[in-house]
Design a protein around this motif. Structure first.
Motif, mmCIF file in Angstrom:
data_model
loop_
_atom_site.group_PDB
_atom_site.id
_atom_site.type_symbol
_atom_site.label_atom_id
_atom_site.label_comp_id
_atom_site.label_asym_id
_atom_site.label_seq_id
_atom_site.Cartn_x
_atom_site.Cartn_y
_atom_site.Cartn_z
ATOM 1 N N ILE A 67 -11.096 40.217 9.795
ATOM 2 C CA ILE A 67 -10.693 39.117 10.754
ATOM 3 C C ILE A 67 -11.247 39.666 12.319
ATOM 4 O O ILE A 67 -11.884 38.853 12.821
ATOM 5 C CB ILE A 67 -8.975 39.260 11.101
ATOM 6 C CG1 ILE A 67 -8.317 38.359 9.741
ATOM 7 C CG2 ILE A 67 -8.617 38.808 12.422
ATOM 8 C CD1 ILE A 67 -6.868 38.970 9.888
ATOM 9 N N LEU A 80 -8.017 34.230 6.031
ATOM 10 C CA LEU A 80 -7.802 35.514 6.238
ATOM 11 C C LEU A 80 -6.418 36.192 6.786
ATOM 12 O O LEU A 80 -5.735 36.879 6.423
ATOM 13 C CB LEU A 80 -9.021 36.434 7.129
ATOM 14 C CG LEU A 80 -10.250 36.444 6.575
ATOM 15 C CD1 LEU A 80 -11.180 36.914 7.526
ATOM 16 C CD2 LEU A 80 -10.315 37.376 5.252
ATOM 17 N N ALA A 81 -5.701 35.280 7.926
ATOM 18 C CA ALA A 81 -4.445 35.596 8.505
ATOM 19 C C ALA A 81 -3.488 35.358 7.305
ATOM 20 O O ALA A 81 -2.457 35.871 7.258
ATOM 21 C CB ALA A 81 -4.297 34.454 9.624
ATOM 22 N N ALA A 86 -0.608 40.304 2.079
ATOM 23 C CA ALA A 86 -1.126 41.599 1.858
ATOM 24 C C ALA A 86 -0.282 42.801 2.505
ATOM 25 O O ALA A 86 0.276 43.651 1.850
ATOM 26 C CB ALA A 86 -2.550 41.797 2.378
ATOM 27 N N VAL A 87 0.286 42.329 3.617
ATOM 28 C CA VAL A 87 1.316 43.188 4.472
ATOM 29 C C VAL A 87 2.645 43.137 3.373
ATOM 30 O O VAL A 87 3.184 44.056 3.425
ATOM 31 C CB VAL A 87 1.810 42.522 5.954
ATOM 32 C CG1 VAL A 87 3.018 43.025 6.452
ATOM 33 C CG2 VAL A 87 0.520 42.766 6.690
ATOM 34 N N ILE A 130 -8.684 43.372 5.446
ATOM 35 C CA ILE A 130 -8.559 42.208 5.795
ATOM 36 C C ILE A 130 -8.413 42.324 7.335
ATOM 37 O O ILE A 130 -9.061 41.192 8.120
ATOM 38 C CB ILE A 130 -7.330 41.524 5.115
ATOM 39 C CG1 ILE A 130 -7.575 41.213 3.650
ATOM 40 C CG2 ILE A 130 -7.016 40.128 6.017
ATOM 41 C CD1 ILE A 130 -6.057 40.708 2.966
ATOM 42 N N GLU A 131 -7.975 43.082 7.982
ATOM 43 C CA GLU A 131 -7.941 43.146 9.246
ATOM 44 C C GLU A 131 -9.320 43.617 9.996
ATOM 45 O O GLU A 131 -9.727 42.826 10.855
ATOM 46 C CB GLU A 131 -6.844 44.295 9.961
ATOM 47 C CG GLU A 131 -5.563 44.108 9.720
ATOM 48 C CD GLU A 131 -4.756 45.238 10.147
ATOM 49 O OE1 GLU A 131 -5.228 46.213 10.580
ATOM 50 O OE2 GLU A 131 -3.177 44.839 10.014
ATOM 51 N N ARG A 142 -6.151 47.304 1.293
ATOM 52 C CA ARG A 142 -6.215 45.839 1.366
ATOM 53 C C ARG A 142 -5.811 45.070 2.747
ATOM 54 O O ARG A 142 -6.405 44.329 3.379
ATOM 55 C CB ARG A 142 -5.329 45.203 0.296
ATOM 56 C CG ARG A 142 -5.506 43.660 0.231
ATOM 57 C CD ARG A 142 -4.347 42.872 -0.705
ATOM 58 N NE ARG A 142 -4.550 43.326 -2.031
ATOM 59 C CZ ARG A 142 -3.725 44.344 -2.724
ATOM 60 N NH1 ARG A 142 -2.394 44.338 -2.299
ATOM 61 N NH2 ARG A 142 -3.975 44.469 -3.928
ATOM 62 N N VAL A 143 -4.693 45.676 3.326
ATOM 63 C CA VAL A 143 -4.202 45.411 4.668
ATOM 64 C C VAL A 143 -5.305 45.445 5.864
ATOM 65 O O VAL A 143 -5.664 44.846 6.625
ATOM 66 C CB VAL A 143 -2.877 46.145 5.095
ATOM 67 C CG1 VAL A 143 -2.594 45.731 6.437
ATOM 68 C CG2 VAL A 143 -1.831 45.463 4.023
ATOM 69 N N HIS A 157 -3.662 38.207 5.215
ATOM 70 C CA HIS A 157 -3.192 39.439 5.468
ATOM 71 C C HIS A 157 -1.602 39.259 5.563
ATOM 72 O O HIS A 157 -0.956 40.148 5.302
ATOM 73 C CB HIS A 157 -3.479 39.418 7.276
ATOM 74 C CG HIS A 157 -3.059 40.522 7.856
ATOM 75 N ND1 HIS A 157 -2.086 40.477 8.564
ATOM 76 C CD2 HIS A 157 -3.563 41.720 7.872
ATOM 77 C CE1 HIS A 157 -1.680 41.816 8.826
ATOM 78 N NE2 HIS A 157 -3.078 42.540 8.654
ATOM 79 N N GLU A 158 -0.748 38.170 5.723
ATOM 80 C CA GLU A 158 0.598 38.011 5.551
ATOM 81 C C GLU A 158 0.869 38.535 4.130
ATOM 82 O O GLU A 158 1.830 39.116 4.096
ATOM 83 C CB GLU A 158 0.969 36.522 5.722
ATOM 84 C CG GLU A 158 0.849 36.139 7.345
ATOM 85 C CD GLU A 158 1.096 34.663 7.800
ATOM 86 O OE1 GLU A 158 1.668 34.180 6.913
ATOM 87 O OE2 GLU A 158 0.783 34.503 8.784
#
Length: 167
Positions: A103, A145-146, A152-153, A99-100, A95-96, A149-150
């Motif tokens: 981005i 997405l950012a 997901a991290v 998403i990257e 997932r991480v 991402h947060e």
């Protein structure tokens, strides 16, 4: 065809191939993470942007790069085989990383729209394209997405006790 026309066609075909891979990745990511409605919205917008790119290519008389599109789809599928800490199940690490990847793709798309806007000033072929709207949508996608991402991290790397540890 002029050299600049040939290079523009290659550039657009490359972005089209990236759009194919990005759309496929976005929809798969949304399917694997149904709890995040924002991913579905981003996936739908990425698909709409791909159609807009096809429209631009048609206006400029650039044919589709079928081979590049097929190769991009195959590469997107092959990326699923990379080690992600789980053999058969979807991984929080996937997932991480996915998403990257999105981005990066949306950032490249934003530069594509900027390049085409610059060319629109040189002729009337692209005058009807609303680049401001395309920019706004890409920036909204990057913001969404950012934020995802947060989350997901944290889901992937933050243990229940709140103290991250490397392995």
């Amino acid at each position: 065809m002029t050299e600049s026309g040939r290079l523009l066609a290659i550039y657009l075909r490359d972005h089209r191939a990236g759009a194919v891979a990005g759309r496929r990745l976005a929809y798969r990511l949304a399917k694997e993470n149904p709890q995040w409605a924002a991913l579905r919205k981003v996936a739908q917008e990425i698909a709409a942007d791909e159609i807009r790119l096809i429209d631009v290519m048609n206006v400029l008389g650039v044919s589709e790069g079928i081979f590049k599109n097929v190769a991009a789809a195959a590469m997107e599928t092959a990326e699923r085989l990379k080690p992600n800490g789980r053999l058969l199940a979807y991984s929080p690490l996937s997932r991480v990383l996915e998403i990257e990847s999105l981005i990066s793709g949306v950032a490249a798309k934003l530069r594509l729209w900027a390049s085409l806007r610059q060319l629109a000033g040189e002729g009337d072929h692209l005058a009807e394209i609303d680049f401001e709207e395309l920019d706004r949508r890409a920036l909204d996608q990057l913001t969404a997405l950012a934020s995802l991402h947060e989350s997901a991290v944290l889901l992937a790397f933050m243990p229940e006790d709140g103290l991250p540890k490397g392995g």
